[in-house]
Write an enzyme that holds these catalytic residues in place. Structure first.
Site, mmCIF file in Angstrom:
data_model
loop_
_atom_site.group_PDB
_atom_site.id
_atom_site.type_symbol
_atom_site.label_atom_id
_atom_site.label_comp_id
_atom_site.label_asym_id
_atom_site.label_seq_id
_atom_site.Cartn_x
_atom_site.Cartn_y
_atom_site.Cartn_z
ATOM 1 N N ASN A 114 0.865 -1.183 0.000
ATOM 2 C CA ASN A 114 0.000 0.000 0.000
ATOM 3 C C ASN A 114 0.899 1.230 0.000
ATOM 4 O OD1 ASN A 114 -1.877 1.999 0.422
ATOM 5 N ND2 ASN A 114 -2.347 1.405 2.538
ATOM 6 N N LYS A 131 0.182 4.246 -0.386
ATOM 7 C CA LYS A 131 -0.459 5.468 0.152
ATOM 8 C C LYS A 131 -0.150 6.646 -0.790
ATOM 9 C CE LYS A 131 -0.288 3.396 4.664
ATOM 10 N NZ LYS A 131 -0.271 3.554 6.108
ATOM 11 N N HIS A 169 -9.811 1.730 4.293
ATOM 12 C CA HIS A 169 -8.562 1.868 5.053
ATOM 13 C C HIS A 169 -8.797 2.823 6.227
ATOM 14 C CE1 HIS A 169 -4.477 2.883 6.159
ATOM 15 N NE2 HIS A 169 -4.112 1.776 5.562
ATOM 16 N N GLU A 172 -7.120 5.120 7.468
ATOM 17 C CA GLU A 172 -6.827 6.532 7.197
ATOM 18 C C GLU A 172 -7.999 7.194 6.490
ATOM 19 O OE1 GLU A 172 -3.067 5.875 5.229
ATOM 20 O OE2 GLU A 172 -2.218 5.221 7.146
ATOM 21 N N GLU A 191 -6.101 -4.572 10.137
ATOM 22 C CA GLU A 191 -5.054 -3.593 10.431
ATOM 23 C C GLU A 191 -5.400 -2.842 11.719
ATOM 24 O OE1 GLU A 191 -2.893 -2.487 6.507
ATOM 25 O OE2 GLU A 191 -4.540 -1.109 6.807
ATOM 26 N N GLY A 222 1.925 2.329 10.786
ATOM 27 C CA GLY A 222 2.928 3.383 10.660
ATOM 28 C C GLY A 222 3.568 3.779 11.979
ATOM 29 N N SER A 234 2.732 -2.087 10.383
ATOM 30 C CA SER A 234 4.174 -2.213 10.653
ATOM 31 C C SER A 234 4.720 -3.611 10.368
ATOM 32 C CB SER A 234 4.491 -1.778 12.096
ATOM 33 O OG SER A 234 4.099 -0.437 12.294
HETATM 34 P P1 PGA Z 1 2.372 0.297 7.656
HETATM 35 O O1 PGA Z 1 0.963 0.585 6.940
HETATM 36 O O2 PGA Z 1 2.883 -1.011 7.123
HETATM 37 O O3 PGA Z 1 3.237 1.458 7.284
HETATM 38 O O4 PGA Z 1 2.096 0.223 9.130
HETATM 39 C C1 PGA Z 1 0.055 -0.450 6.693
HETATM 40 C C2 PGA Z 1 -1.199 0.104 6.051
HETATM 41 O O5 PGA Z 1 -1.654 1.171 6.454
HETATM 42 O O6 PGA Z 1 -1.756 -0.515 5.119
#
Ligand code: PGA
Length: 256
Positions: free
Chosen positions: A10, A12, A99, A101, A171, A177, A217
């Site tokens: 992903n 982003k 997601h 976010e 997630e 993140g 992560s």
């Molecule tokens: P990350 O993000 O691996 O940077 O924690 C995962 C995601 O948001 O899909």
């Protein structure tokens, strides 16, 4: 793991077209085999969909491309939105929906996630449906109920064949993140509950066949422990998907 694993990067809101092309080339140079054993998906910004697909086609790499969001209406006065037909026309096989976010910053709800999933499967595409609890929910001890309710809402009204096109990504919001990964046991507990929820909503065989990814992560250091869990079938990876060497290590972990 009887299910075919999936490793989805992903990206982003990262990578201009030239950056996206370079990263895709680096990934494809390192990965030219065993595509039948793992599904690799690159979830890239709209602007880079076509350039990334062009590189993959040219290099004859079987990775799939996904958008990170999509709108459910076919067309019309929806300034700034992109339809399922548009991403399908470019060559996407999936879109990420829900997601955290987008739920947090762009007002995505269980209802809109469901509309997006329905529009995707109606067009023959798959949804990568993201679910996950905040730290508050985890501390309150209601994670399983919360996440299973998100799953139930996202898949409401889908038929078995439609659900089978989709993937669930668990997630935990507090792990995205942050460098703070869920322990394999924490992740497995929730992924097993998600599978049970899918079995209740559809049937046991359908739930057994569907893939559940972990995200938050994930990196080359923790991937093996996570993939060793019964109900974790791959990853949805943010940070570690932005560098070819780490992303390729995650794909290779699926082949062990
Ligand atoms: P990350 O993000 O691996 O940077 O924690 C995962 C995601 O948001 O899909």
């Amino acid at each position: 793991m009887a299910r075919k694993p999936m490793m989805a990067g992903n990206w982003k809101m990262n990578n201009t077209i030239p950056e996206a092309v370079v990263l895709t080339q680096e990934i494809s140079n390192r990965l030219k085999y065993e595509w039948e054993k793992v599904d690799v998906v690159l979830c890239v910004p709209y602007t880079a969909l076509k350039p990334v697909l062009t590189v993959l086609e040219y290099d004859k790499v079987e990775a799939k491309v996904a958008s990170q969001n999509v709108f459910w209406e076919e067309k019309g006065a929806f300034t700034g939105e992109v339809s399922v037909g548009m991403i399908k026309g470019v060559g996407c096989k999936y879109s990420v929906v829900g997601h955290s976010e987008r739920r947090e910053m762009f007002g995505e709800t269980d209802e809109t996630v469901n509309k997006k999933a329905k529009a995707l499967v109606a067009a023959g595409l798959g949804a990568i449906v993201c679910v996950g609890e905040s730290l508050e929910v985890r501390d309150a001890g209601t994670t399983l109920d919360f996440v299973c309710a998100q799953v139930k809402a996202a898949f409401a009204g889908l038929s078995v064949p439609e659900a089978q096109k989709c993937v669930v990504a668990y997630e935990p919001v507090w792990a995205i993140g942050t460098g703070r990964t869920a322990t394999p046991e924490q992740a497995e507990e929730v992924c097993a509950a998600i599978r049970a929820a899918l079995a209740a909503q559809f049937d046991a065989a359908t739930a057994e066949g569907m893939r559940i990814l972990y995200g938050g992560s994930m990196n080359p250091g923790n991937v093996d422990m996570l993939l060793a869990q019964e109900d974790i079938d791959g990853g949805l990876v943010g940070g570690a998907s932005l560098e070819a060497p780490s992303f390729v290590q995650l794909v290779q972990a699926c082949l062990k």
